[in-house]
Design a protein around this motif. Structure first.
Motif, PDB file in Angstrom:
ATOM      1  N   ASN A   1       0.832  -1.206   0.000  1.00  0.00           N
ATOM      2  CA  ASN A   1       0.000   0.000   0.000  1.00  0.00           C
ATOM      3  C   ASN A   1       0.862   1.249   0.000  1.00  0.00           C
TER       4      ASN A   1
ATOM      5  N   GLU B   1       5.012   7.561   1.591  1.00  0.00           N
ATOM      6  CA  GLU B   1       4.460   8.562   2.501  1.00  0.00           C
ATOM      7  C   GLU B   1       5.605   9.159   3.296  1.00  0.00           C
TER       8      GLU B   1
ATOM      9  N   HIS C   1      -5.645   6.114   6.590  1.00  0.00           N
ATOM     10  CA  HIS C   1      -6.531   6.142   5.419  1.00  0.00           C
ATOM     11  C   HIS C   1      -7.972   5.790   5.783  1.00  0.00           C
TER      12      HIS C   1
END
Lengths: 134, 134
Positions: free
Chosen positions: B6, B54, B112
């Motif tokens: 992810n 990220e 998220h």
């Protein structure tokens, strides 16, 4: 410039145990170990649907992951490899922006048989970045 | 069990400078910074074709990345997040295999808005693993 994440490399002190943990505990598809003496590592590929993880164990005297394991004896995330379309163009743009390319600045043939470069982790907030021509 | 990567999370001491390096030097698409006070981080998303990176900067007093930056002041790779179909099934299988889930073992709502768990890095060769229900 940055394309796909080609792989995330994780250095481990015990490749057999790490491959078993990813296969049996995490339920991932892992390859057989492949010795790459010219790169100083033995590698197991963990195949994920969108990219792969490469588990690296030092091989031989001058392994590029040996110093990392001296500092991190349990292992840890070693580098991220991004694909680029043209590695010479990417290099020239990076050097112009002030980033440092490791070694003599010339692409080498990487573990997948393609031209690669590594960028200095101090220029990218502690992350070792590999670029591979896709 | 492991699905897509992810994201790869990188802790940085200066989010503005890191976002500029990924945007201007590496030529990647980066988001505006997003403060997530309930997770103790401000995040910038680096969008790649097959996954995302990220960039995390500590936010507030009890940030989960503050201790990491104390040890790694320049920053570094912090964790890898893999998607799973069913986080309870994944947790039960992992615990049965002897892996340690951080905290109280219950999934939390992640950055998220989906259920997440973190696995002890000592069980996975120094890599902090996040699982997110896809």
């Amino acid at each position: 410039m940055l394309g796909r994440v080609n792989h995330i490399a994780i250095a481990v002190p015990d490749l057999k145990a790490a491959a078993a943990a990813y296969r049996d505990t995490l339920g991932a598809a892992v390859s057989q170990p492949q010795a790459l003496p010219e790169h100083g590592v033995t590698v197991v590929f963990v195949e994920l649907p969108n990219t792969k993880v490469e588990l690296l164990e030092p091989l031989g005297e001058a392994s590029p992951v040996a110093a990392f394991l001296d500092k991190n004896p349990s292992g840890g995330m070693h580098h991220i490899c991004y694909e680029v379309d043209d590695i010479i163009l990417a290099r020239d743009r990076l050097v112009e922006a002030g980033a440092r390319v490791l070694g003599d600045g010339q692409p080498k043939t990487g573990a997948h048989g393609k031209p690669v470069l590594f960028l200095h982790p101090k220029d990218f907030f502690g992350t070792l970045i590999e670029l591979e021509q896709a």
